[in-house]
Write an enzyme that holds these catalytic residues in place. Structure first.
Site, PDB file in Angstrom:
ATOM      1  N   GLY A   1       0.860  -1.175   0.000  1.00 32.58           N
ATOM      2  CA  GLY A   1       0.000   0.000   0.000  1.00 32.58           C
ATOM      3  C   GLY A   1       0.898   1.226   0.000  1.00 32.58           C
ATOM      4  O   GLY A   1       1.707   1.403   0.930  1.00 32.58           O
TER       5      GLY A   1
ATOM      6  N   ASP B   1       2.337  -1.345  -4.600  1.00 25.87           N
ATOM      7  CA  ASP B   1       0.944  -0.886  -4.756  1.00 25.87           C
ATOM      8  C   ASP B   1       0.439  -1.416  -6.087  1.00 25.87           C
ATOM      9  O   ASP B   1       1.225  -1.691  -7.004  1.00 25.87           O
ATOM     10  CB  ASP B   1       0.864   0.643  -4.720  1.00 25.87           C
ATOM     11  CG  ASP B   1      -0.532   1.139  -4.338  1.00 25.87           C
ATOM     12  OD1 ASP B   1      -0.697   1.669  -3.219  1.00 25.87           O
ATOM     13  OD2 ASP B   1      -1.475   0.974  -5.151  1.00 25.87           O
TER      14      ASP B   1
ATOM     15  N   ILE C   1      -2.336  -2.447   9.259  1.00 26.86           N
ATOM     16  CA  ILE C   1      -2.946  -1.162   9.662  1.00 26.86           C
ATOM     17  C   ILE C   1      -4.326  -0.996   9.017  1.00 26.86           C
ATOM     18  O   ILE C   1      -5.170  -0.243   9.492  1.00 26.86           O
ATOM     19  CB  ILE C   1      -2.038   0.044   9.270  1.00 26.86           C
ATOM     20  CG1 ILE C   1      -0.599  -0.155   9.777  1.00 26.86           C
ATOM     21  CG2 ILE C   1      -2.596   1.339   9.809  1.00 26.86           C
ATOM     22  CD1 ILE C   1       0.340   1.033   9.502  1.00 26.86           C
ATOM     23  N   SER C   2      -4.587  -1.711   7.925  1.00 27.17           N
ATOM     24  CA  SER C   2      -5.844  -1.539   7.194  1.00 27.17           C
ATOM     25  C   SER C   2      -7.061  -1.810   8.097  1.00 27.17           C
ATOM     26  O   SER C   2      -7.030  -2.717   8.925  1.00 27.17           O
ATOM     27  CB  SER C   2      -5.902  -2.522   6.011  1.00 27.17           C
ATOM     28  OG  SER C   2      -4.698  -2.506   5.289  1.00 27.17           O
TER      29      SER C   2
ATOM     30  N   ARG D   1      -2.859   8.863  21.329  1.00 29.69           N
ATOM     31  CA  ARG D   1      -3.873   9.935  21.329  1.00 29.69           C
ATOM     32  C   ARG D   1      -4.308  10.250  22.764  1.00 29.69           C
ATOM     33  O   ARG D   1      -4.361  11.413  23.178  1.00 29.69           O
ATOM     34  CB  ARG D   1      -5.082   9.491  20.494  1.00 29.69           C
ATOM     35  CG  ARG D   1      -4.816   9.554  18.998  1.00 29.69           C
ATOM     36  CD  ARG D   1      -5.905   8.869  18.197  1.00 29.69           C
ATOM     37  NE  ARG D   1      -5.772   9.195  16.772  1.00 29.69           N
ATOM     38  CZ  ARG D   1      -6.298   8.464  15.790  1.00 29.69           C
ATOM     39  NH1 ARG D   1      -6.980   7.361  16.057  1.00 29.69           N
ATOM     40  NH2 ARG D   1      -6.151   8.833  14.537  1.00 29.69           N
TER      41      ARG D   1
ATOM     42  N   HIS E   1     -10.300  -1.878  17.736  1.00 29.51           N
ATOM     43  CA  HIS E   1     -10.061  -0.525  17.215  1.00 29.51           C
ATOM     44  C   HIS E   1     -11.372   0.006  16.655  1.00 29.51           C
ATOM     45  O   HIS E   1     -11.619  -0.011  15.469  1.00 29.51           O
ATOM     46  CB  HIS E   1      -8.987  -0.586  16.129  1.00 29.51           C
ATOM     47  CG  HIS E   1      -8.589   0.765  15.614  1.00 29.51           C
ATOM     48  ND1 HIS E   1      -8.149   1.774  16.432  1.00 29.51           N
ATOM     49  CD2 HIS E   1      -8.553   1.270  14.360  1.00 29.51           C
ATOM     50  CE1 HIS E   1      -7.868   2.832  15.698  1.00 29.51           C
ATOM     51  NE2 HIS E   1      -8.112   2.555  14.440  1.00 29.51           N
TER      52      HIS E   1
ATOM     53  N   GLY F   1      -0.232   4.484  -0.311  1.00 22.14           N
ATOM     54  CA  GLY F   1      -1.084   5.676  -0.213  1.00 22.14           C
ATOM     55  C   GLY F   1      -0.537   6.641   0.834  1.00 22.14           C
ATOM     56  O   GLY F   1       0.676   6.797   0.986  1.00 22.14           O
ATOM     57  N   GLN F   2      -1.466   7.254   1.561  1.00 26.00           N
ATOM     58  CA  GLN F   2      -1.083   8.278   2.539  1.00 26.00           C
ATOM     59  C   GLN F   2      -0.187   7.710   3.639  1.00 26.00           C
ATOM     60  O   GLN F   2       0.878   8.251   3.922  1.00 26.00           O
ATOM     61  CB  GLN F   2      -2.356   8.870   3.179  1.00 26.00           C
ATOM     62  CG  GLN F   2      -3.247   9.613   2.207  1.00 26.00           C
ATOM     63  CD  GLN F   2      -2.749  11.021   1.976  1.00 26.00           C
ATOM     64  OE1 GLN F   2      -1.649  11.220   1.440  1.00 26.00           O
ATOM     65  NE2 GLN F   2      -3.532  11.998   2.368  1.00 26.00           N
TER      66      GLN F   2
HETATM   67  P1  A3D Z   1      -4.898   5.413   0.960  1.00 26.65           P
HETATM   68  O1  A3D Z   1      -4.150   6.691   0.918  1.00 26.65           O
HETATM   69  O2  A3D Z   1      -6.142   5.291   0.158  1.00 26.65           O
HETATM   70  O3  A3D Z   1      -3.880   4.235   0.563  1.00 26.65           O
HETATM   71  C1  A3D Z   1      -4.277   2.928   0.379  1.00 26.65           C
HETATM   72  C2  A3D Z   1      -3.456   2.375  -0.754  1.00 26.65           C
HETATM   73  O4  A3D Z   1      -3.781   0.978  -0.910  1.00 26.65           O
HETATM   74  C3  A3D Z   1      -3.738   3.043  -2.115  1.00 26.65           C
HETATM   75  O5  A3D Z   1      -2.535   3.584  -2.651  1.00 26.65           O
HETATM   76  C4  A3D Z   1      -4.265   1.900  -2.986  1.00 26.65           C
HETATM   77  O6  A3D Z   1      -3.858   1.977  -4.337  1.00 26.65           O
HETATM   78  C5  A3D Z   1      -3.645   0.708  -2.294  1.00 26.65           C
HETATM   79  N1  A3D Z   1      -4.285  -0.567  -2.631  1.00 26.65           N
HETATM   80  C6  A3D Z   1      -5.585  -0.806  -2.940  1.00 26.65           C
HETATM   81  N2  A3D Z   1      -5.748  -2.097  -3.226  1.00 26.65           N
HETATM   82  C7  A3D Z   1      -4.539  -2.697  -3.115  1.00 26.65           C
HETATM   83  C8  A3D Z   1      -4.066  -4.017  -3.292  1.00 26.65           C
HETATM   84  N3  A3D Z   1      -4.887  -4.999  -3.647  1.00 26.65           N
HETATM   85  N4  A3D Z   1      -2.767  -4.245  -3.072  1.00 26.65           N
HETATM   86  C9  A3D Z   1      -1.917  -3.260  -2.714  1.00 26.65           C
HETATM   87  N5  A3D Z   1      -2.309  -1.991  -2.531  1.00 26.65           N
HETATM   88  C10 A3D Z   1      -3.602  -1.715  -2.738  1.00 26.65           C
HETATM   89  O7  A3D Z   1      -5.283   5.050   2.488  1.00 26.65           O
HETATM   90  P2  A3D Z   1      -4.442   5.339   3.821  1.00 26.65           P
HETATM   91  O8  A3D Z   1      -3.008   5.056   3.562  1.00 26.65           O
HETATM   92  O9  A3D Z   1      -4.844   6.660   4.363  1.00 26.65           O
HETATM   93  O10 A3D Z   1      -5.082   4.227   4.790  1.00 26.65           O
HETATM   94  C11 A3D Z   1      -4.868   2.865   4.539  1.00 26.65           C
HETATM   95  C12 A3D Z   1      -5.717   1.996   5.466  1.00 26.65           C
HETATM   96  O11 A3D Z   1      -5.340   2.215   6.843  1.00 26.65           O
HETATM   97  C13 A3D Z   1      -7.216   2.260   5.407  1.00 26.65           C
HETATM   98  O12 A3D Z   1      -7.924   1.039   5.427  1.00 26.65           O
HETATM   99  C14 A3D Z   1      -7.490   3.049   6.686  1.00 26.65           C
HETATM  100  O13 A3D Z   1      -8.819   2.906   7.140  1.00 26.65           O
HETATM  101  C15 A3D Z   1      -6.510   2.415   7.627  1.00 26.65           C
HETATM  102  N6  A3D Z   1      -6.174   3.197   8.820  1.00 26.65           N
HETATM  103  C16 A3D Z   1      -5.954   2.514   9.972  1.00 26.65           C
HETATM  104  C17 A3D Z   1      -5.609   3.181  11.115  1.00 26.65           C
HETATM  105  C18 A3D Z   1      -5.358   2.423  12.386  1.00 26.65           C
HETATM  106  O14 A3D Z   1      -4.891   2.991  13.349  1.00 26.65           O
HETATM  107  C19 A3D Z   1      -5.673   1.007  12.444  1.00 26.65           C
HETATM  108  C20 A3D Z   1      -5.493   4.578  11.118  1.00 26.65           C
HETATM  109  C21 A3D Z   1      -5.712   5.254   9.924  1.00 26.65           C
HETATM  110  C22 A3D Z   1      -6.066   4.552   8.769  1.00 26.65           C
END
Ligand code: A3D
Length: 321
Positions: A10, A34, A119-120, A152, A176, A12-13
């Site tokens: 992943g 990714d 983390i997802s 937090r 969570h 992303g952010q």
């Molecule tokens: P985002 O910036 O959308 O990044 C997610 C990335 O996953 C994107 O770049 C997608 O292209 C990529 N992706 C989608 N499908 C696949 C795949 N099959 N294989 C590999 N990569 C793929 O999201 P984010 O980085 O902000 O957040 C990611 C996840 O963390 C989300 O599910 C959030 O809900 C979660 N999250 C968890 C916490 C915890 O404390 C547990 C906190 C904040 C966010």
């Protein structure tokens, strides 16, 4: 000695911040995977081009091919969609379960000896699914949530009391989600109970309890508070920093006690479910779950959280995952 290798699934952010912190701490080489073409390559190139300024030699590369994660010591998974305002973490279940299944297959094939931090969201369900699909030993599959929720809670306490957050020890147990359990009785500032400090500050027990309740409620809603402000995604700096602390404890065998989503085998009266509890993280992954003695109210709150995690896990199983 060869540098350690960390794979980020992943880009992303959260993935971007993970890569940047890991590289600047020189924890190891980073490979970001990714499914979006060119995204991980572009993001990691940008980070790598700052290496002269940030002063790191660690390699930071991007890929769309799972074979490049081979030999990873640690895999951190953020693949999936984040929440938008008005959504709960559980609303992400079906989409992210499909993604997690494919990720687990890729990691199993190419990094079968790695230790995995997920983390997802929805966190507890995604950790359960990854372990089920990969078949990895349960001590090598864990989730990041409690570290962030605890950070937090600690920040709110430090801001309220006007003390350094480095001296605040406060922990959050449970799933969570809205049922998480910030442990008020154990919260302290270098050993001094936070409730005692609040009572001294306000010279009024009822007022002190009200202030603590507001901090507990804010902790439970803290993820949503950020989502509401950002409007386009969820928190990404703090979750990344939290997962890096867990990875560092494992890579350097620090044996830190960190609230971690880990597999329970009878601890806290829970068998065969993942739940957020304090655990020692070292070179073997989750090395030991620490059992705290809970009073009646704390146990009832944790039981409520366990119920929510079990329900979500069952819902996921009913959907065929
Ligand atoms: P985002 O910036 O959308 O990044 C997610 C990335 O996953 C994107 O770049 C997608 O292209 C990529 N992706 C989608 N499908 C696949 C795949 N099959 N294989 C590999 N990569 C793929 O999201 P984010 O980085 O902000 O957040 C990611 C996840 O963390 C989300 O599910 C959030 O809900 C979660 N999250 C968890 C916490 C915890 O404390 C547990 C906190 C904040 C966010």
């Amino acid at each position: 000695m060869a540098r350690k290798k960390l794979a980020l699934i992943g880009g992303g952010q959260i993935g971007g911040v993970l890569a940047q912190i890991i590289a600047s701490k020189q924890l190891g080489d980073v490979v970001m995977f990714d499914v979006v073409e060119d995204l991980p390559q572009g993001k990691t190139l940008d980070i790598a081009e700052a290496s002269r300024i940030s002063g790191f030699d660690a390699k930071v590369t991007g890929t769309n091919d799972y074979k490049d994660i081979a030999g990873s010591d640690i895999v951190i998974i953020t693949a999936g969609i984040p929440r938008k305002p008005g959504m709960s973490r559980d609303d992400l279940l079906i989409t992210n379960a499909n993604i997690m299944k494919s990720v687990a297959e890729g990691v199993k094939k190419y990094a079968p000896n790695s230790i995995v931090i997920i983390i997802s969201n929805p966190l507890d369900a995604m950790v359960t699914l990854f372990q089920k699909v990969s078949g990895f030993p349960t001590n090598k599959v864990m989730g990041q949530a409690g570290m962030l929720d605890s950070s937090r809670f600690s920040s709110f306490i430090a801001w309220e009391l006007g003390v350094s957050v480095k001296d605040v020890n406060a922990m959050v147990l449970g799933g969570h989600g809205d049922t998480m359990v910030p442990l008020v009785r154990y919260a302290n500032v270098n050993g001094v109970p936070v409730m005692e400090m609040l009572e001294r500050k306000y010279k009024d027990k009822t007022k002190a309890e009200k202030v603590m309740k507001a901090m507990v409620d804010r902790t439970k809603q803290a993820g949503g508070e950020v989502v509401k402000l950002l409007k386009t995604g969820s928190a990404f700096f703090s979750p990344a920093a939290s997962a890096v602390a867990m990875a560092q404890s494992i890579l350097d065998d620090e044996k830190r006690v960190i609230a971690t989503c880990c597999y329970l085998n009878g601890e806290y009266g829970v068998k065969n479910y993942y739940l957020g509890v304090p655990a020692i993280l070292g070179e073997k992954g989750v090395e030991k779950v620490i059992e705290l003695s809970l009073d009646k109210d704390e146990q009832a709150a944790l039981d409520n959280s366990i119920k929510a995690v079990k329900n979500l896990t069952k819902e996921m199983a009913n959907l065929g995952f």
